[in-house]
Every structure is written in structure tokens, then in C-alpha cells.
Design a protein around this motif. Structure first.
Motif, mmCIF file in Angstrom:
data_model
loop_
_atom_site.group_PDB
_atom_site.id
_atom_site.type_symbol
_atom_site.label_atom_id
_atom_site.label_comp_id
_atom_site.label_asym_id
_atom_site.label_seq_id
_atom_site.Cartn_x
_atom_site.Cartn_y
_atom_site.Cartn_z
ATOM 1 N N ILE A 1 0.842 -1.201 0.000
ATOM 2 C CA ILE A 1 0.000 0.000 0.000
ATOM 3 C C ILE A 1 0.874 1.246 0.000
ATOM 4 C CG2 ILE A 1 -1.760 1.295 1.271
ATOM 5 C CD1 ILE A 1 -2.725 -1.362 2.418
ATOM 6 N N LEU A 2 1.909 1.243 0.866
ATOM 7 C CA LEU A 2 2.777 2.416 0.961
ATOM 8 C C LEU A 2 3.581 2.623 -0.317
ATOM 9 C CD1 LEU A 2 4.212 2.385 4.584
ATOM 10 C CD2 LEU A 2 2.078 3.288 3.685
ATOM 11 N N VAL A 3 3.928 1.540 -0.985
ATOM 12 C CA VAL A 3 4.763 1.648 -2.180
ATOM 13 C C VAL A 3 3.937 2.110 -3.379
ATOM 14 C CG1 VAL A 3 6.108 0.331 -3.854
ATOM 15 C CG2 VAL A 3 6.509 0.004 -1.427
ATOM 16 N N PHE A 4 2.731 1.560 -3.535
ATOM 17 C CA PHE A 4 1.988 1.825 -4.772
ATOM 18 C C PHE A 4 1.052 3.029 -4.701
ATOM 19 C CE2 PHE A 4 2.758 -2.907 -5.235
ATOM 20 C CZ PHE A 4 3.850 -2.717 -6.076
ATOM 21 N N THR A 5 0.658 3.450 -3.481
ATOM 22 C CA THR A 5 -0.258 4.598 -3.403
ATOM 23 C C THR A 5 0.341 5.882 -3.990
ATOM 24 O OG1 THR A 5 -1.130 3.597 -1.400
ATOM 25 C CG2 THR A 5 -1.881 5.812 -1.913
ATOM 26 N N PRO A 6 1.610 6.226 -3.656
ATOM 27 C CA PRO A 6 2.139 7.468 -4.234
ATOM 28 C C PRO A 6 2.147 7.453 -5.765
ATOM 29 C CG PRO A 6 3.576 6.679 -2.489
ATOM 30 C CD PRO A 6 2.571 5.602 -2.732
ATOM 31 N N VAL A 7 2.204 6.266 -6.371
ATOM 32 C CA VAL A 7 2.200 6.188 -7.832
ATOM 33 C C VAL A 7 0.815 6.525 -8.379
ATOM 34 C CG1 VAL A 7 2.479 4.621 -9.789
ATOM 35 C CG2 VAL A 7 4.048 4.486 -7.864
ATOM 36 N N ALA A 8 -0.236 6.132 -7.640
ATOM 37 C CA ALA A 8 -1.593 6.290 -8.148
ATOM 38 C C ALA A 8 -2.234 7.618 -7.755
ATOM 39 C CB ALA A 8 -2.458 5.132 -7.647
ATOM 40 N N MET A 9 -1.667 8.293 -6.768
ATOM 41 C CA MET A 9 -2.276 9.531 -6.277
ATOM 42 C C MET A 9 -1.989 10.708 -7.198
ATOM 43 S SD MET A 9 -1.588 9.872 -2.208
ATOM 44 C CE MET A 9 -0.218 10.934 -2.592
ATOM 45 N N PRO A 10 -2.867 11.733 -7.210
ATOM 46 C CA PRO A 10 -2.461 12.967 -7.903
ATOM 47 C C PRO A 10 -1.210 13.503 -7.227
ATOM 48 C CG PRO A 10 -4.806 13.062 -7.361
ATOM 49 C CD PRO A 10 -4.245 11.828 -6.686
ATOM 50 N N GLU A 11 -0.251 13.912 -8.066
ATOM 51 C CA GLU A 11 1.050 14.338 -7.541
ATOM 52 C C GLU A 11 0.952 15.495 -6.565
ATOM 53 O OE1 GLU A 11 4.701 14.443 -10.259
ATOM 54 O OE2 GLU A 11 2.992 14.460 -11.611
#
Lengths: 268, 309
Positions: free
Chosen positions: A96-106
Motif C-alpha cells: 500500500i505504501l509503495v503503490f499509493t504514491p504512484v496512483a495519487m495525484p502528484e
């Protein structure tokens, strides 16, 4: 070929044109002997010359290079670890911690890091804050590429190594690492490109002191557009193109690591 | 002996697990989880007099003022219809962008999926390649194309002029924002669609044809329903980043084309109201989470429906 396919080809050609014409225009005007991006006057290298005499731009390029190298190094080490860990062990929190920043609006990552740096770390914003921020959002991309590579591999190789008496460290150094090396390098190149390109997160975590490339480009676009922007754009496109070709060569199974990223994103 | 080595193995494995997952976990807890929590906390604080934040505890000897925690930022958000309108507009832009991307991406993805295997990777690479050029440059390119001196502007205004309609400005308009949004996000729609369409079994289409289905029937009753998971994930991949985008409206839009992202940006770099900016970011996060949840739910329920039928 029947009528239906002809329509498909037509629609596809329109989309490809839509994708490429803007970039071609940017490149063409970078050689145009006119201050306006309007009509073709004649060929010149003046804008490239201007670019190389623009000290602030050169400093910005150097700073961005330092940031990209540092951030991609950090992200590659941490992202490779994360990719390995997520593939090997049944973990709940780390993915969750690794992939969430990829999917979130920057913008959300940018804002929260800005607040964190200023309030908690009491850090003066500058190169360090940008390097940390870039590392944070690149980890996920490296992890995705490394995990994709591991998923395509036969697990029995690792078991064989363990059966033959290799310690976990030996298994990693002598078997796993050489096997995932193309993915690791591709992840590093990807992080480098993402870092050099990133505007939004840089915008929020930059300080006032040092000029940074995307911010410099942004200022040029907003304040005074000259074909110098086209020249730097063309050079950056060239750089990215070279990076992608290298990454694609390394990852011969996939057309490019970016394709894998998007495939991975779409799977979720 | 054997038992001992099994025990040692287990210990080594635990150590390896700890060593491999520990550093990235620690880094992300510090630089992703903690900042997110700080953002939540900030949204409940008072803004400082000169930007930044007012201290939580009143400093000794200070006159009583606005210290401690408050939901003022949220009251402010829900108290003014203007903000709801900007959120609604952002959703509208995101939905329109998603729809245009879908219409443009679908035929292309279908064509790639139905091409010879040896062509597919090249065709996909050609979609991704422009997406790898600098983000700002891709937006800037449209400044040239839509600019007042461009051939396109000249052409459109000549045509409009023939009908007696006054000259229109293409750049710095909602139209320019939409074009930029579509351009920046199109590959996010093509790839998931292609990944899905590539897996379709062509014998289904043959069967439908044998049963007398026309081309349209085959598309609407076989290909389209099967591709829905790809449509949903592509839509989420376009919708979510568009919702938070500030660079496109900032560069291609006019003064009225403010979206959520611009509003947030202004709270940190313009008016400097951190609590309000944080509250807006939290609202955006909630919007993103609900959209992502909905996309997942839709994708799952379509799969379940198919499994049941």
C-alpha cells in the motif's frame, strides 16, 4: 481489408497524428530564425547558442542532474528492496505504501511533503528536500518494474540455490541480483527520467535559491516565451529518447518499462 | 542436526525479510505516511498571521488569539458555494477528458490488439513515446498550436469569419484546457484498454458471426462488455490525475479556468492559507479514494455479473 478495418486505421492514424504533431512542431520551431512561433523564416542554431550562454539555465540543468542522479540512486536501492519484499513475502502494509504514491495525484504528495519539511524537519527547502521528494515517488515505479521481472521468473532457481547450501545473502548476490539486474537498471533509468521531468512535486518542494530545470522551463513558458524553450525541449526529448532506448534494450521482453508500469497500474 | 539447520534457516529467512522490507518501509513511513498525517493535522489548525500556521499552544504571555485546533477550514469550504462549484467544475473537466480519451483510445487499442503480434509492441511504444517527453513541453506545444499567430487559429477564424462570427481565441480558454488534459493523459487510457482487448478470444467473435450477428452487434454484445474492466481502469487512470492537475489550466487556461489543483496551489504559494490548502487536499483525497473505490467496485461487479450469466 474490409470497411471496418479501414475505419479503425483511420481513427488510429488521427490519434497518432494528435500525439506526434505537437512535438514535431516544438522541434521544428527550435530551428526557426524568428522570435515568434508563427511562420517559418529560416534555419538557425541561434536558440541553442542562446541556451548554452544562459548561465541560469546551465546551473538549473546541473542542479536537476544532481537531483536526478541522487534520487534515482536512492529510489533504485529502496525500490528494488520493496519489489523483492513484496514479491517474496506476504506483506500487507508495504505494498500500500509503495503503490499509493504512484496512483495519487502528484499535488497531494507535493503539498504534504512541503508541510512536513517546513513544520517537522524545519528544513530549508532546496536540493535536499527535492531529492527526498523525488525518491519517495520513484520508489513505487522501481518496485513495479522489479516485481514484474520477478513474476516472470521460475521460482525453482532460488530454491535450488538454497538447497545447494547458499545463504539468503549468497542467493541474492549470486542468483537473484544478476537475474533482476536489467529491471534494476531500467528502474534506475525510469527514475532518472521521472525526476528530470517532474514539475508538480518539484514546484512544491523547491526552495528559492537554486534554479531547477522544470521550474526554469515553467517560468519561461509563463513569463516570456522564446524559441529557447523549444531548444531546451528538443534537447530534453533527445535525452529521454536515448534513456528509453537503453531501457528497452535492457528489458528486451517488454517494449519499455513505462509500458509495464501502465500495465501494472491498469491491473489494479 | 537437520532440525537445527531448519531452525537456522527460519531465523535467516526472518532476518532476510526484515532486512529487505525494513528500509523501504521505514523510508515511506517517514516521508509518505508522516507527511500525510501532518497534512490532516494542518487542516485543523489556524493560519498564522503572516502565512504559515498559528502555534497550537498559546505562547506564554501572548494575548488570547486563535490557537489550538479548529474545523474552521472545513466550515470555510462548505460555507461558500464557490468551492463546491470549483470541485464540480473539476469533476466535469475530469469526466469530459475521460470520455474524449475513451473515444480516441478505443479504436486505437482495438486496432493494436487485432494487429499482427510482431507489430503490437511497436504500436504500443509509439503511444508511450510522446508521453515520455517532458510534461511541461507537451503542454507548451499546445500553446504554439492554439496561439493567436498559429495556422490553426488563422484557419478557424477565417472559417468562422465567413459565417460572420467574430474571431475567437483558442488559447487561454476552457477548450485549450480540455485539449491539454486529453493530450497529457491519453496513453493512460490506451494501455489498459489494449491490455484487456489483447486477451479477448477471437473465436467468440467468429461464433457471433456464425450466429448471424452484424458487425455492430458483435461489437456491442461481445467486445464492448468484455472490455469493461479495461474501460474502468483506464477511466480511473485518467480521471484521478486530471482531478488534481494544476499545470494544464495554469498554462493553457484563462483566469476563469480554475480547478481544484489551482485552488490548492494558491493556498500554498499565493494567499498562503495552509490550513485551508490542507483541507482542500483532504477533500481531493476523499474524492480520489471514492472514485478509485467506485472503479474497482464497477469492475468487480461486471466480472461477477458475467460469471453469473
Amino acid at each position: 481489408m474490409n470497411l471496418g478495418n479501414a475505419w479503425l486505421w483511420f481513427a488510429a492514424a488521427v490519434v497518432y497524428a494528435f500525439l506526434y504533431i505537437p512535438l514535431v512542431i516544438v522541434v521544428v520551431y527550435s530551428f526557426n530564425d524568428s522570435k515568434l512561433n508563427a511562420e517559418w523564416v529560416g534555419f538557425t542554431l541561434f536558440w541553442y547558442q542562446a541556451l548554452f550562454n544562459n548561465n541560469e539555465m546551465l546551473t538549473a540543468a546541473r542542479n536537476s542532474l544532481i537531483i536526478a542522479v541522487s534520487a534515482s540512486f536512492g529510489a533504485t536501492v529502496l525500490g528494488t528492496m520493496a519489489g523483492l519484499a513484496i514479491h517474496r513475502y506476504k506483506l500487507k502494509v508495504l505494498p500500500i505504501l509503495v503503490f499509493t504514491p504512484v496512483a495519487m495525484p502528484e499535488i497531494l504528495l507535493g503539498v504534504s511533503l512541503l508541510l512536513f519539511f517546513l513544520q517537522v524537519l524545519n528544513l530549508t527547502l532546496g536540493m535536499i528536500s527535492i531529492i527526498i521528494a523525488h525518491t519517495t515517488f520513484c520508489i513505487g515505479f522501481v518496485a513495479i518494474i522489479v516485481r514484474a521481472r520477478l513474476q516472470g521468473m521460475d521460482e525453482s532457481i532460488f530454491e535450488a540455490a538454497r538447497d545447494l547450501g547458499a545463504s539468503p545473502w549468497q542467493t541474492f548476490r549470486l542468483v537473484t541480483l544478476p537475474l533482476i539486474m536489467p529491471a534494476v537498471v531500467a528502474g534506475a533509468l525510469m527514475s532518472f527520467t521521472l525526476s528530470i521531468d517532474d514539475f508538480v512535486i518539484t514546484f512544491f518542494t523547491k526552495g528559492v535559491g537554486e534554479p531547477i530545470l522544470p521550474i526554469q522551463i515553467y517560468t519561461m513558458i509563463k513569463v516570456a516565451v522564446t524559441p529557447e524553450v523549444n531548444a531546451i525541449s528538443t534537447l530534453l526529448m533527445l535525452l529521454t529518447l536515448v534513456m528509453i532506448i537503453i531501457a528497452a534494450r535492457l528489458e528486451s521482453r517488454a517494449p519499455s518499462s513505462e509500458v509495464e508500469i501502465l500495465h501494472e497500474k491498469s491491473r489494479k | 542436526m537437520i532440525k537445527g539447520s531448519v531452525k537456522q534457516d527460519a531465523r535467516e529467512n526472518r532476518a532476510a525479510k526484515f532486512l529487505v522490507s525494513g528500509p523501504p518501509l521505514l523510508f515511506l513511513v517517514v516521508f509518505f505516511v508522516a507527511p500525510s498525517l501532518i497534512m490532516v493535522l494542518t487542516s485543523f489548525r489556524f493560519p498564522g498571521e503572516f502565512g504559515g500556521l498559528a502555534p497550537i499552544a498559546a505562547p506564554a504571555g501572548a494575548s488570547p488569539g486563535e490557537y489550538g485546533l479548529t474545523a474552521e477550514a472545513y466550515q470555510f469550504f462548505f460555507g461558500d458555494i464557490l468551492y463546491a462549484r470549483i470541485f464540480l467544475k473539476s469533476f466535469g473537466v475530469a469526466a469530459t477528458t475521460t470520455l474524449i480519451c475513451l473515444i480516441m483510445a478505443y479504436p486505437l487499442a482495438l486496432l493494436i490488439a487485432r494487429s499482427k503480434k510482431s507489430f503490437r509492441n511497436l504500436m504500443v511504444l509509439l503511444v508511450v513515446l510522446p508521453f515520455a517527453s517532458n510534461f511541461l513541453i507537451r503542454i507548451y506545444a499546445w500553446m504554439i498550436i492554439l496561439g493567436p499567430e498559429s495556422g490553426l487559429s488563422y484557419f478557424i477564424n477565417t472559417v468562422l469569419g465567413a459565417f460572420g462570427i467574430g474571431p475567437v481565441a483558442l488559447l487561454f480558454s476552457p477548450f485549450a484546457v480540455l485539449v491539454g488534459m486529453v493530450y497529457v493523459h491519453l496513453p493512460f487510457m490506451v494501455l489498459p484498454l489494449y491490455t484487456n482487448l489483447e486477451k479477448h478470444d477471437s473465436s467468440l467473435l467468429d461464433a457471433a458471426q456464425d450466429l448471424g450477428a452484424t458487425r455492430w452487434q458483435r461489437f456491442w454484445r461481445v467486445t464492448w462488455p468484455l472490455s469493461l474492466p479495461g474501460v474502468f481502469s483506464g477511466s480511473a487512470l485518467v480521471f484521478i490525475p486530471v482531478l488534481g492537475m494544476f499545470a494544464v489550466p495554469d498554462i493553457l487556461g484563462g483566469t476563469g479556468d480554475i480547478l481544484i489543483g489551482n485552488l490548492i496551489k494558491d493556498q500554498f504559494l499565493g494567499t498562503r492559507d495552509w490550513p485551508f490548502g490542507s483541507a482542500l487536499s483532504i477533500m481531493l483525497t476523499l474524492a480520489v479514494l471514492s472514485i478509485a473505490g467506485m472503479a474497482t467496485w464497477f469492475a468487480r461487479s461486471t466480472i461477477r455479473q458475467r460469471a453469473e450469466s
